[in-house]
Design an enzyme around this catalytic site. Structure first.
Site, PDB file in Angstrom:
ATOM      1  N   LYS A   1      -0.637  -8.955   0.307  1.00 30.38           N
ATOM      2  CA  LYS A   1      -2.025  -9.096  -0.150  1.00 30.38           C
ATOM      3  C   LYS A   1      -2.423 -10.543  -0.463  1.00 30.38           C
ATOM      4  O   LYS A   1      -3.576 -10.924  -0.318  1.00 30.38           O
ATOM      5  CB  LYS A   1      -2.271  -8.213  -1.357  1.00 30.38           C
TER       6      LYS A   1
ATOM      7  N   GLU B   1     -12.514  -5.543  -6.593  1.00 27.54           N
ATOM      8  CA  GLU B   1     -12.255  -4.197  -7.081  1.00 27.54           C
ATOM      9  C   GLU B   1     -10.800  -3.891  -6.786  1.00 27.54           C
ATOM     10  O   GLU B   1     -10.183  -4.500  -5.910  1.00 27.54           O
ATOM     11  CB  GLU B   1     -13.167  -3.189  -6.379  1.00 27.54           C
TER      12      GLU B   1
ATOM     13  N   SER C   1       5.502  -4.288   4.328  1.00 26.62           N
ATOM     14  CA  SER C   1       4.349  -4.920   3.675  1.00 26.62           C
ATOM     15  C   SER C   1       4.586  -5.300   2.220  1.00 26.62           C
ATOM     16  O   SER C   1       3.948  -6.212   1.709  1.00 26.62           O
ATOM     17  CB  SER C   1       3.130  -4.004   3.771  1.00 26.62           C
TER      18      SER C   1
HETATM   19  C1  LIG Z   1      -2.248  -2.477  -0.547  1.00 28.50           C
HETATM   20  C2  LIG Z   1      -1.010  -2.257   0.199  1.00 28.50           C
HETATM   21  C3  LIG Z   1      -1.002  -1.631   1.476  1.00 28.50           C
HETATM   22  C4  LIG Z   1      -2.230  -1.055   2.121  1.00 28.50           C
HETATM   23  O1  LIG Z   1      -3.224  -1.956   2.448  1.00 28.50           O
HETATM   24  P1  LIG Z   1      -3.529  -2.400   3.956  1.00 28.50           P
HETATM   25  O2  LIG Z   1      -4.826  -3.091   3.857  1.00 28.50           O
HETATM   26  O3  LIG Z   1      -3.590  -1.153   4.784  1.00 28.50           O
HETATM   27  O4  LIG Z   1      -2.434  -3.276   4.381  1.00 28.50           O
HETATM   28  C5  LIG Z   1       0.212  -1.528   2.150  1.00 28.50           C
HETATM   29  N1  LIG Z   1       1.360  -1.983   1.608  1.00 28.50           N
HETATM   30  C6  LIG Z   1       1.397  -2.567   0.387  1.00 28.50           C
HETATM   31  C7  LIG Z   1       2.701  -3.032  -0.149  1.00 28.50           C
HETATM   32  C8  LIG Z   1       0.225  -2.727  -0.347  1.00 28.50           C
HETATM   33  O5  LIG Z   1       0.265  -3.296  -1.575  1.00 28.50           O
END
Ligand SMILES: *Cc1c(COP(=O)(O)O)cnc(C)c1O
Length: 389
Positions: free
Chosen positions: A88, A110, A373
């Protein structure tokens, strides 16, 4: 002003469906973005922050034991190792820097589970911009740790009590703030969603993931991967991974949506696998059906819509989207812990679960690139108490 539709839309999706007071604000934001996008000085400043503050490049790691178990050569793009523990921050840094260049004094955002609010609080402290986060009262109560972190970093947390006191209500509150204060305020949207320019702007800021991964896999394998896999909430980590491979048609894309308790259970967050086309939060995209309650074990995937570019990838078959149920994500979570010593976020566990399915149709030397992610520290208490008890 004439709108350049080719930039605003992805096939029939995307656009800028907003009330009149916001039209000019978004046109200005789009102009500002078009300016910084091609500005070498801005990009150099952003690159430096990504390197020295956020810890990029993140490694590309050949997960050999997981590969052996799943039956394909799996590489993990380690966004979990970035500052903040997830992808993020790539986007938050880009937008905050842009806001600063544009002379803005305030950031607003938000947040649902608090992950994006935390990333915004980080960049607020970094840039010295005043930062206010809107979060539904219900979510604040569920996510005490993130609320505490945001406030420690100097952000003001506004509890939203209207409506259902959830994410959608927090979005409404942030939009009202923007309409009132656009002169000095930037709304830092957290995924590839909402009206133009956010879907393409957030995609571009997250594309550092795929750009690095492309270079790294070419170096380590001497070839492009056979497939790339990522989880899809709003869709920013997936778009960041996929976009730089878009023209490499030999690279298959697979997106893992949250199928929650099952696509037929009435509780999921998989608008591409099961949903309808609609105008939602300023964009034309796909959303879950009215009688479905939005649910995922992963808080970051718990979103009723999806970014419009994904809706177009789905429509044009550039990417295939699969629903991953809670149970399979939890199993993948344990696989990664046990086989690699990596505790993944529950969101990322959906990508790992899908990697397992995709690998079933691959040979053991076929290369599968998986976006990890985020890390799972935020989730261990929930998993221990609710699922492994
Ligand atoms: C917020 C989040 C997501 C989902 O958000 P995307 O915009 O779909 O990437 C995925 N993985 C993690 C670790 C997150 O914090």
């Amino acid at each position: 002003m004439a709108l350049d539709n080719s930039q605003q839309t992805f096939g029939q999706f995307g656009g800028r469906y907003v009330p009149e007071p916001l039209e000019d604000v978004l046109a200005d934001l789009a102009d500002e973005y078009d300016r910084v996008k091609d500005d070498d000085e801005f990009q150099a400043e952003l690159d430096e922050l990504l390197r020295d503050f956020a810890g990029r490049p993140t490694p590309l790691y050949h997960a050999s034991r997981l590969s052996e178990k799943y039956g394909a050569k799996i590489y993990l793009k380690r966004e979990d190792l970035m500052h903040g523990g997830a992808h993020k921050l790539n986007n938050a840094l880009g937008q905050a820097l842009m806001a600063k260049h544009a002379g803005k004094e305030r950031l607003i955002a938000e947040t649902g589970a608090g992950q994006h609010g935390t990333a915004t609080a980080i960049v607020g402290a970094l840039t010295g911009l005043e930062t206010e986060i809107y979060q539904g009262k219900k979510d604040v109560e569920r996510q005490q740790m993130n609320a505490f972190r945001m406030e420690q970093m100097g952000a003001t947390l506004n509890e939203v009590t209207r409506g259902g006191a959830g994410l959608a209500d927090a979005v409404d509150a942030a939009l009202e703030d923007l309409i009132e204060n656009f002169d000095n305020t930037h709304y830092l949207v957290g995924s590839v969603v909402g009206p133009d320019p956010w879907p393409r702007m957030v995609r571009d800021f997250q594309s550092v993931i795929g750009e690095e991964a492309r270079e790294q896999i070419l170096e380590q394998e001497g070839a492009l991967p056979d497939a790339a896999v990522a989880c899809v909430g709003g869709g920013s980590n997936a778009m960041g991974l996929f976009h730089p491979f878009y023209d490499d048609e030999e690279v298959d894309f697979h997106g893992a949506e949250a199928a929650g308790k099952g696509l037929d259970s009435g509780q999921h967050a998989a608008p591409l696998s099961s949903g309808k086309e609609e105008v939602y939060q300023g964009m034309r995209t796909r959303v879950i059906d009215d009688d479905v309650e939005v649910h995922s074990v992963a808080a970051g995937l718990d979103y009723p819509g999806v970014g419009p570019e994904h809706a177009n990838y789905s429509e044009t078959d550039r990417c295939s989207y699969h629903g991953v149920v809670d149970e399979d994500a939890l199993e993948a979570f344990q696989d990664l812990c046990e086989y690699e010593g990596i505790v993944p976020a529950l969101e990322s566990s959906h990508a790992v679960a899908l990697a397992k399915q995709v690998a079933e149709d691959m040979d053991e030397d076929d290369v599968l690139l998986v976006n990890l992610s985020g890390r799972g520290d935020k989730d261990v208490e929930k998993i221990a108490n609710e699922y492994l008890a």
